[in-house]
Design an enzyme around this catalytic site. Structure first.
Site: not given
Ligand SMILES: Cc1cc2nc3c(=O)[nH]c(=O)nc-3n(C[C@H](O)[C@H](O)[C@H](O)COP(=O)(O)O)c2cc1C
Ligand SMILES: Cc1cc2nc3c(=O)[nH]c(=O)nc-3n(C[C@H](O)[C@H](O)[C@H](O)COP(=O)(O)OP(=O)(O)OC[C@H]3O[C@@H](n4cnc5c(N)ncnc54)[C@H](O)[C@@H]3O)c2cc1C
Ligand code: FES
Length: 543
Positions: A16, A71, A123, A126, A189, A212
């Site tokens: 997401s 958000l 979610n 956050c 995150t 990341g």
């Molecule tokens: C720019 C950005 C926006 C995100 N927005 C949301 C969000 O709206 N809702 C949510 O549940 N997670 C959000 N996340 C978290 C990601 O969905 C994911 O759980 C997290 O980045 C870990 O995965 P990754 O390391 O592959 O990015 C966001 C992450 C990033 C980097």
């Protein structure tokens, strides 16, 4: 593979809030990226939220990010209308991510969006948007209550997304299972964390959620903990980028694998290639996926020294800096003024660095009176440079500050024609510089300089005079207010083929590196990585 009654085209999702945050992008990925079998939306809440001002994303090491988007979403009613426009292929699963500030809000959003979704991701996690998600997601009793209430309200799968930021992760997993969750997603995150440059916080929010490569071990630990206590399907995400990471996630217990931050900096074509390789059954092919990650992406700010702030008219300034800046025609940068924010700009001139700004809001207002010597930084360049073919003659069409995007294109391609338009003569700038490098055609709406009328009318007068042999060797670059660009394209379509026409429209551009999806075009590209000059021009009004 099967996932809640659907035979999925692929085992991946993009978590997401990353890349697929606009319906135009979602539809494009439905149509063109079969490896992404589960399409997760941006988190949607009850009311529209603008989110945080930029900077919203910072890179603290290659492949590692902190974000505080806040958000951003248009609210449940507008989102329902948008989701209703999607054509969901039989073999894709639309997972709509929702959030709320209370149990009642979660239920209201769930009821509103369930009719347009295959499943709901809650979610609960956050870490940077105050009052939403993580505080509730850290409390097992609240997690239980929210899931139970949402489950009672809808009849599609409900998939809570869990925060790793708790020492009660096991209790939360059990609460989610007891409440009847249909599957679990882990992790959101990590953090919050903080990044700074030159003594200033980078994110406008100060702190943000970490994502990341570096969070993979935490994500793997959490997925393992879930698998240890339940048999529910798991969507595993957090730091996945290589085929080895995918195997590790599957080994930990995940059946759907989320790849998010790893896509930073990739164009839409890059992402298609990446997933194709990552999904390959041939290990020697899949193992090359990691080589496509943009570990070379540069998000560092470089100090630049403002030496002159020249007023063009009430709301336009020309900023000259002491430094030169290496940038190719068509690319753009972000200007960061600590304490005020950062915004994208074309570079009018690279030697010395010059930007032109028009006052439309908070950041550009601050530039109007910015004193020489004020602390300023640039990051970039970003976007795709333009590359006219050797036999092509450039026709650059600019309105307002659009000249900044096309001046260097004209300068670097001898024989170019520059068409520049403004409401009145006082709003024109850089004409002498343009005349030094190109043939210049000026139009003003009130006739105070050059042709009296629209720049697009002047353009048509010119094109009428050209023989068809010359018309076929033209290439057009349009930049300016959206209505001007549409009008220019309409004229050009009468004299040239679509492949000769490129337009840059200033869609709201936040991260600049392809991750937030704010700059979605109507046909599902992202201006900041696929553009800014796009061909054929993608506008709501062109088919
Ligand atoms: C720019 C950005 C926006 C995100 N927005 C949301 C969000 O709206 N809702 C949510 O549940 N997670 C959000 N996340 C978290 C990601 O969905 C994911 O759980 C997290 O980045 C870990 O995965 P990754 O390391 O592959 O990015 C966001 C992450 C990033 C980097
Ligand atoms: C690649 C690129 C190059 C650009 N080059 C230049 C340039 O050379 N000179 C220049 O003056 N501007 C340029 N812009 C536009 C500039 O970035 C915006 O005007 C600026 O971000 C506005 O910030 P603000 O804080 O002043 O306004 P805000 O307070 O952020 O916004 C004011 C109002 O405008 C809306 N808005 C803001 N940005 C956009 C947008 N991009 N599209 C549609 N609505 C928007 C907001 O929703 C709000 O209603 C460029 C944009 C892009 C994407
Ligand atoms: S994807 Fe974030 S601005 Fe383009």
């Amino acid at each position: 593979m099967d996932f809640f009654g659907k035979r999925l085209s692929g085992p991946f999702t993009i978590p997401s809030g990353i890349v697929t945050t606009a319906t135009s992008i979602i539809q494009h990925f439905f149509d063109e990226v079969p490896e992404v079998g589960v399409m997760t939306t941006k988190s949607i809440g009850p009311d529209p939220r603008q989110g945080n001002r930029e900077p919203i994303l910072s890179q603290y090491a290659p492949g590692n990010f902190v974000n505080a988007v806040g958000l951003t979403n248009p609210g449940m009613s507008a989102s329902a209308a948008l989701l209703a426009t999607l054509t969901i292929p039989e073999d894709r699963f639309l997972l709509t991510s929702i959030f709320g500030g209370s149990l009642e809000e979660y239920v209201a959003v769930a009821k509103c969006l369930a009719p347009f979704s295959d499943g709901l991701e809650l979610n609960l996690s956050c870490p940077h948007a105050k009052g939403f998600g993580m505080a509730m997601g850290q409390d097992p009793e609240l997690v239980f209550e929210i899931i139970k209430a949402v489950k009672a309200a809808v009849d599609i799968p409900v998939i809570p997304k869990l925060t790793p930021n708790t020492d009660r992760f096991g209790d939360i997993v059990r609460a989610a299972c007891d409440a009847g969750a249909d599957a679990l997603c882990a992790v959101n995150t990590v953090g919050p964390g903080y990044t700074s440059a030159y003594g200033h916080p980078i994110l406008s929010n100060g702190a943000g959620g970490m994502s990341g490569k570096g969070i993979l071990p935490i994500a793997l630990k959490c997925v393992r903990e879930i698998r240890a206590v339940c048999e529910l399907p798991i969507i595993g995400c957090g730091g996945v980028s290589s085929s080895h990471d995918v195997l590790a996630m599957q080994d930990a217990g995940a059946s759907i694998i989320g790849v998010g931050s790893a896509l930073t900096g990739m164009t839409t074509t890059d992402i298609k290639d990446y997933f194709k390789v990552l999904a390959s059954p041939e290990p020697s092919v899949a193992n090359t996926a990691e080589s496509k990650i943009r570990y070379d992406l540069d998000m560092a700010f470089k100090p630049v020294t403002l030496i002159e702030n020249q007023t063009v008219c009430d709301d336009i300034v020309l900023l000259t800096f002491a430094e030169d800046f290496q940038i190719k025609p068509g690319e753009f940068v972000f200007l960061w003024v600590p304490g005020v924010g950062e915004k994208p700009f074309s570079v009018l001139c690279d030697k010395p660095l010059q930007l032109v700004a028009i006052n439309v809001g908070e950041f550009t207002e601050s530039l109007m009176g910015l004193e020489p010597g004020h602390e300023t930084y640039l990051r970039g360049p970003y976007g795709q440079a333009v590359a006219p073919l050797t036999q092509q003659k450039v026709i650059a069409v600019a309105g307002g500050t659009g000249l900044a995007a096309v001046y260097q294109i004209a300068r670097d391609n001898p024989g170019s024609q520059v068409f520049t338009g403004a409401r009145t003569a006082e709003r024109l700038y850089y004409l002498n510089e343009c005349r030094d490098i190109a043939s210049v055609h000026v139009a003003t709406d009130d006739g105070t300089a050059g042709f009296s009328g629209r720049v697009t009318e002047l353009l048509e007068e010119y094109l009428k005079t050209l023989p068809s042999a010359e018309l076929k060797d033209l290439v057009f670059y349009n930049c300016g207010p959206e209505p001007m660009v549409h009008a220019a394209v309409a004229v050009q379509n009468r004299y040239a083929q679509p492949h000769q026409i490129f337009s840059a429209i200033d869609y709201l551009t936040k991260c600049g590196v392809g991750i937030c999806g704010a700059c979605a075009t109507p046909d599902g590209q992202r201006l900041c990585v696929d553009g800014p000059f796009l061909n054929p021009p993608k506008t709501a009004s062109t088919p």
